[in-house]
Design a protein around this motif. Sequence first.
Motif, PDB file in Angstrom:
ATOM      1  N   ASP A  30       0.871  -1.113  -0.022  1.00  0.00           N
ATOM      2  CA  ASP A  30      -0.189   0.016  -0.019  1.00  0.00           C
ATOM      3  C   ASP A  30       0.955   1.283  -0.029  1.00  0.00           C
ATOM      4  OD1 ASP A  30      -2.856  -0.718   0.344  1.00  0.00           O
ATOM      5  OD2 ASP A  30      -2.004  -1.885   1.954  1.00  0.00           O
ATOM      6  N   ILE A  31       1.858   1.253   0.872  1.00  0.00           N
ATOM      7  CA  ILE A  31       2.808   2.530   1.023  1.00  0.00           C
ATOM      8  C   ILE A  31       3.520   2.870  -0.206  1.00  0.00           C
ATOM      9  CG2 ILE A  31       4.606   3.494   2.298  1.00  0.00           C
ATOM     10  CD1 ILE A  31       3.643   1.541   4.663  1.00  0.00           C
ATOM     11  N   THR A  32       4.245   1.588  -0.815  1.00  0.00           N
ATOM     12  CA  THR A  32       5.029   1.707  -1.954  1.00  0.00           C
ATOM     13  C   THR A  32       3.895   2.238  -3.179  1.00  0.00           C
ATOM     14  OG1 THR A  32       4.963  -0.552  -2.722  1.00  0.00           O
ATOM     15  CG2 THR A  32       6.717   0.180  -1.325  1.00  0.00           C
ATOM     16  N   THR A  33       2.788   1.878  -3.335  1.00  0.00           N
ATOM     17  CA  THR A  33       1.921   2.192  -4.366  1.00  0.00           C
ATOM     18  C   THR A  33       1.722   3.507  -4.230  1.00  0.00           C
ATOM     19  OG1 THR A  33       0.784   0.046  -4.116  1.00  0.00           O
ATOM     20  CG2 THR A  33      -0.193   2.012  -5.708  1.00  0.00           C
ATOM     21  N   TYR A  34       1.294   4.090  -3.149  1.00  0.00           N
ATOM     22  CA  TYR A  34       1.175   5.663  -2.699  1.00  0.00           C
ATOM     23  C   TYR A  34       2.436   6.406  -3.120  1.00  0.00           C
ATOM     24  CZ  TYR A  34       0.066   9.765  -0.391  1.00  0.00           C
ATOM     25  OH  TYR A  34       0.138  11.136   0.170  1.00  0.00           O
ATOM     26  N   LEU A  35       3.738   5.927  -2.623  1.00  0.00           N
ATOM     27  CA  LEU A  35       4.946   6.668  -2.751  1.00  0.00           C
ATOM     28  C   LEU A  35       5.343   6.814  -4.244  1.00  0.00           C
ATOM     29  CD1 LEU A  35       7.043   5.453   0.348  1.00  0.00           C
ATOM     30  CD2 LEU A  35       5.938   7.752  -0.210  1.00  0.00           C
ATOM     31  N   GLY A  36       4.875   5.585  -4.899  1.00  0.00           N
ATOM     32  CA  GLY A  36       5.051   5.570  -6.388  1.00  0.00           C
ATOM     33  C   GLY A  36       4.291   6.630  -7.245  1.00  0.00           C
ATOM     34  N   THR A  37       3.213   6.949  -6.765  1.00  0.00           N
ATOM     35  CA  THR A  37       2.523   7.856  -7.480  1.00  0.00           C
ATOM     36  C   THR A  37       2.774   9.278  -7.160  1.00  0.00           C
ATOM     37  OG1 THR A  37       0.629   7.859  -5.766  1.00  0.00           O
ATOM     38  CG2 THR A  37       0.431   6.718  -7.771  1.00  0.00           C
ATOM     39  N   ILE A  38       3.413   9.454  -5.857  1.00  0.00           N
ATOM     40  CA  ILE A  38       4.114  10.866  -5.525  1.00  0.00           C
ATOM     41  C   ILE A  38       5.230  10.873  -6.585  1.00  0.00           C
ATOM     42  CG2 ILE A  38       5.535  12.115  -4.105  1.00  0.00           C
ATOM     43  CD1 ILE A  38       3.446  11.108  -1.726  1.00  0.00           C
ATOM     44  N   GLY A  39       6.155   9.774  -6.541  1.00  0.00           N
ATOM     45  CA  GLY A  39       7.184   9.777  -7.638  1.00  0.00           C
ATOM     46  C   GLY A  39       6.837  10.300  -8.907  1.00  0.00           C
ATOM     47  N   LEU A  40       5.688   9.603  -9.359  1.00  0.00           N
ATOM     48  CA  LEU A  40       5.051   9.886 -10.853  1.00  0.00           C
ATOM     49  C   LEU A  40       4.791  11.505 -10.859  1.00  0.00           C
ATOM     50  CD1 LEU A  40       4.311   9.208 -13.551  1.00  0.00           C
ATOM     51  CD2 LEU A  40       1.908   8.525 -12.690  1.00  0.00           C
ATOM     52  N   PHE A  41       4.267  11.849  -9.926  1.00  0.00           N
ATOM     53  CA  PHE A  41       3.642  13.382  -9.968  1.00  0.00           C
ATOM     54  C   PHE A  41       5.055  14.483 -10.021  1.00  0.00           C
ATOM     55  CE2 PHE A  41       2.464  17.121  -7.615  1.00  0.00           C
ATOM     56  CZ  PHE A  41       1.442  17.584  -8.075  1.00  0.00           C
TER      57      PHE A  41
END
Length: 474
Positions: A418-429
Amino acid sequence: MAETHHHAGGGDPLPPVIAPGHTYGTVTSTIADVVLRRPPDWRWFLGMGAASSLLLLFGMTVGLLLFKGVGIWGVNVPVMWGWAIINFVWWVGIGHAGTLISAILLLLKQQWRTSINRFAEAMTLFAVACAGLFPLLHMGRPWKFFWMMPYPSTMGLLPQWRSPLVWDVFAVSTYASVSLMFWYVGLIPDLATLRDRAKNRALAMFYGALSLGWRGSGRHWARYKTAYMLLAAMSTPLVVSVHTVVSLDFAASVIPGWHATIFPPYFVAGAIFSGFAMVVTLCVPLRAWYGLKDFITDRHLDNMAKIMLATGMIVGYGYAMEFFVAWYSGNPFEEYLLLRARPFGTYSNAYRTMILCNVIIPQLLWIPAIRRHAIALWVISIFVNIGMWLERYVIVITSLSEDFLPSSWAPYSPTIWDITTYLGTIGLFTFLIFVFVRSLPAIAIFEMRELLHETHHGHDHANDHGAQAPGRES
């Protein structure tokens, strides 16, 4: 044209919307040179490296998710919506400030929007792109997404129009497509400026293709203004409708804490609140790193802080009304959830931190010195972003984990995925923001020149500085 220094309410005059001493040439050079002349510095490479790392982490997580299924997340039987839907609502909310700044403030002829609208519009597109990933991944079978579309299938099946989740698909996709058109149309004159200033032939051809043959003629400007205002008028109702539809995902259900008529306005205010917080979070470092303090002035910080304060008060009112309605309704399920479980139950720490970040800390924005202090405002905006994420966490998790049937209650806790999915979208943004800043003007050049033209006329009607058309290259 209105004077840029005037304001309602008396007191000390506000700072200008553009620092004095600029000409058309310095405005163009300062903004365009960020893209064409200045090489990226160590901060850009450091940020790009961090964003790229998170993006790789996201790719790995999504690969595992598609291979194993949504069971790698922390979702369970009562809490079938976990971090994925929390993050979806959070990202859609962040996308609201761009459309508000661009469309509504344009129609209201607010001059101060000029320095931040381009950046906010780009932020809108990137945030909506991140938001759209979560429902797709939460489906478990994202390759079946086309079932949500009303295509002429052999079986004659259509989407279930009574489902608010189907409304989401159309609301968010409409919002994304109109925002993209609005952003691109606004870019066309500046793309022509980059085309004319580019020393590299390949770059000149690239920007030339994107500028669609723009020559800055009177006919071009007339058609441009018409198209821009029409798109602004189309975008304005979307600000209200998109997050209203997202709120109906919750309000159309019978889950305690969700089926409340206050959700649509409360969600829209929260979206604008978190959206402006993200604009502040991003534009304060941008103006410091690229020397844009003459264009993103203390006036802009002050106005954004006032909007954050106003929408934060509406959000606080929404929290109070939830308490009142739970007490006044006499519904035992609502009373238990809103008066006991949220403030004092399993997730009370999240609830109290949400109140601190969204209601108590923004009260500092009543102080003018804090509203115009970049670092203080930046820190407050970080707290608001955290608080608005926690608001969605509290709404989703508390209502689902303790519903009507105590025998089905179960706690929820996220997994590492869950955490890595969220952090990944922050990375994409963040990755998209860094690419945008280096490849397109982060501030609308022609609008700043137009603002300079109007400001000169406001200061000195006798001395006409506007002999040259503000949109033309000097």
